[in-house]
Design a protein around this motif. Structure first.
Motif, PDB file in Angstrom:
ATOM      1  N   THR A   1       0.849  -1.197   0.000  1.00 58.15           N
ATOM      2  CA  THR A   1       0.000   0.000   0.000  1.00 58.15           C
ATOM      3  C   THR A   1       0.883   1.244   0.000  1.00 58.15           C
ATOM      4  O   THR A   1       2.099   1.174   0.238  1.00 58.15           O
ATOM      5  N   GLN A   2       0.269   2.399  -0.223  1.00 58.38           N
ATOM      6  CA  GLN A   2       1.041   3.639  -0.207  1.00 58.38           C
ATOM      7  C   GLN A   2       1.638   3.880   1.179  1.00 58.38           C
ATOM      8  O   GLN A   2       2.786   4.336   1.289  1.00 58.38           O
ATOM      9  N   GLU A   3       0.890   3.547   2.224  1.00 59.75           N
ATOM     10  CA  GLU A   3       1.411   3.712   3.584  1.00 59.75           C
ATOM     11  C   GLU A   3       2.627   2.827   3.825  1.00 59.75           C
ATOM     12  O   GLU A   3       3.611   3.245   4.455  1.00 59.75           O
ATOM     13  N   GLN A   4       2.576   1.604   3.302  1.00 55.10           N
ATOM     14  CA  GLN A   4       3.713   0.703   3.470  1.00 55.10           C
ATOM     15  C   GLN A   4       4.936   1.196   2.708  1.00 55.10           C
ATOM     16  O   GLN A   4       6.070   1.084   3.195  1.00 55.10           O
TER      17      GLN A   4
ATOM     18  N   VAL B   1       5.685   4.324   2.098  1.00 49.68           N
ATOM     19  CA  VAL B   1       6.230   5.440   2.878  1.00 49.68           C
ATOM     20  C   VAL B   1       7.018   4.927   4.081  1.00 49.68           C
ATOM     21  O   VAL B   1       8.120   5.412   4.376  1.00 49.68           O
ATOM     22  N   LEU B   2       6.475   3.922   4.763  1.00 49.65           N
ATOM     23  CA  LEU B   2       7.170   3.364   5.928  1.00 49.65           C
ATOM     24  C   LEU B   2       8.501   2.729   5.541  1.00 49.65           C
ATOM     25  O   LEU B   2       9.507   2.882   6.248  1.00 49.65           O
TER      26      LEU B   2
END
Length: 503
Positions: free
Chosen positions: A66-69, A71-72
């Motif tokens: 995902t986009q959040e992953q 970024v992380l």
């Protein structure tokens, strides 16, 4: 080529307009064939993962990030902890998915972070960042590849580094990006990609040199290559290295030879300075390469050699088809080349017919204007191999008919040899072909044979060839040839009082 010869089988009384029409048809046929040999594009992207560990089954099963992953993982790769490399490796595996690639470039600052990691002082981080860029360069999305453009100066810089693995990876990444857009190619040229390749081509590492060949083949296929890239390649001295490498150690570097054979092909197709290539020895290089490859095939079933044979044949065939300024400098007197062509025909006629087409393209151009090579074809008893190709696919037997036409055009002695090799039993069935182009070329060959050998006319009548001819007397596209042949047949019947069955 056959079209270079005037349609001399026609009688002097034939209208000039008809002669010119037939000449125009043959010239157009040759132009179309030459265009196909020049313009077939083979640009494609490469993915290099041979040095990586096996993918984690759990990660593959998990699918996209995902986009959040994303970024992380980018954040984790920037931290000064032991987990940095692990985060970057996880990101790299995620970038194998098209969806993650597109997500990555949408994340603000993502490419800036990746370029920063590429310039890291830590070799492992640098290498993993290069692998991430390589995955992105393999994308089929123009937006993803365009996003990689800030990395090109660094990729070019690392071509002069000490790590052969990193150099190879940077080369393949640059090659993938080079085919994406003219803008990216312009950027690479301004940043000095051609001098960088000229340096890398002298590397002692086989895989690096092969990667250079890949980048060159990608660049030289560009539509702007003749004006903007090929001159730089000649100025850099790359052409001399390409000629040297195409005949390198095939056991160690078959892939290298294949890449540079295609690169030479695209150089020839550009027609920027083929006279220089001839002066550098490209013709003798290709001839000796093909002779060597035929020898390898006769010794063992060498797997993959057709990948090198095909571009080498096409390159030589296109050189032989050049205009007089270049063509007059080409002299091929080594009969072993003719033998090599027949070896290839016999080896590949079933499984790789595209090689047979290239062999016949070369043989056609060799025999077009050279009576000595036509004589060599007969002396070396290569004619039966050509005749055996006539029942093959349309593309193959059209080329075979052109070669036979070159022989027949040389005069009575050649036509007599064709008769003795039983050419008619092979030609007459072709008159029943549903393809008018095949029939037309068969008729043209028959006209040459009739003109130069009266015995063939009698053979034709005795083998019920007249029945096959009659079916085309009302076909507009074939009328000039059919009428000329019918007239010759009837004259022969009157002279010899032959009365075969008529429809």
């Amino acid at each position: 080529m056959w079209s270079r010869a005037a349609a001399r089988w026609q009688k002097a009384a034939d209208p000039p307009s008809r002669l010119e029409e037939l000449r125009a048809i043959r010239r157009e046929r040759e132009r179309a064939l030459r265009k196909a040999r020049r313009e077939q594009q083979l640009s494609s992207k490469r993915l290099v993962r041979h040095s990586l560990e096996e993918p984690d089954p759990e990660e593959l099963a998990a699918g996209c990030l995902t986009q959040e992953q994303v970024v992380l993982l980018l954040t984790g790769a920037q931290r000064g902890t032991a987990d940095r490399l692990k985060s970057l490796s996880r990101l790299r595996r995620g970038l194998q998915h098209r969806e993650v690639q597109q997500t990555f470039v949408r994340v603000e600052g993502s490419m800036r972070v990746l370029v920063g990691l590429l310039t890291s002082s830590l070799a492992e981080m640098q290498m993993e960042a290069a692998r991430c860029l390589h995955e992105l360069s393999h994308s089929d999305s123009p937006a993803v590849c365009k996003a990689c453009s800030p990395a090109t100066p660094y990729l070019l810089t690392y071509l002069s580094g000490h790590s052969a693995e990193l150099t190879e990876l940077c080369l393949y990444t640059l090659g993938n990006l080079a085919v994406e857009s003219e803008g990216l190619r312009r950027q690479l040229l301004l940043q000095g990609i051609v001098p960088a390749l000229a340096s890398c081509i002298q590397s002692p590492h086989v895989l690096v040199v092969e990667a250079v060949g890949y980048v060159l083949s990608q660049l030289l296929q560009a539509k702007e290559a003749p004006e903007k890239i090929v001159p730089l390649v000649f100025e850099s001295g790359l052409a001399q290295h390409m000629l040297r490498l195409v005949r390198g150690d095939l056991q160690q570097g078959l892939g290298t030879a294949v890449e540079f054979a295609w690169s030479l092909h695209y150089l020839v197709c550009s027609q920027v300075n083929n006279a220089l290539l001839v002066s550098l020895g490209i013709v003798s290089t290709l001839v000796l390469l093909l002779i060597d490859l035929a020898s390898l095939l006769s010794q063992s079933a060498a797997e993959g050699l057709e990948l090198l044979i095909s571009p080498a044949l096409r390159c030589l065939g296109n050189l032989l088809a050049e205009d007089e300024e270049v063509g007059s400098r080409i002299r091929i007197q080594d009969g072993r080349l003719l033998v090599a062509l027949i070896v290839f025909v016999q080896q590949f006629s079933q499984q790789q017919p595209f090689v047979v087409q290239e062999c016949l393209w070369v043989l056609n151009n060799l025999t077009a204007d050279d009576p000595a090579l036509c004589s060599a074809v007969l002396y070396l008893k290569l004619l039966p191999a050509c005749l055996q190709l006539l029942p093959c696919s349309k593309a193959v037997h059209l080329m075979a008919l052109m070669v036979l036409g070159n022989l027949a055009e040389k005069g009575p002695a050649y036509c007599l040899q064709l008769r003795e090799q039983l050419v008619l039993p092979v030609l007459i069935p072709l008159l029943h072909s549903p393809d008018l182009e095949v029939v037309q070329q068969t008729l043209e060959l028959l006209c040459l044979l009739f003109r130069n050998c009266s015995h063939i006319v009698g053979d034709f009548l005795n083998q019920e060839g007249l029945l096959a001819l009659e079916r085309y007397k009302d076909t507009p596209e074939l009328q000039p040839q059919v009428q000329a042949l019918l007239q010759t047949c009837r004259s022969n019947q009157q002279e010899n009082r032959i009365t075969p069955a008529m429809p």
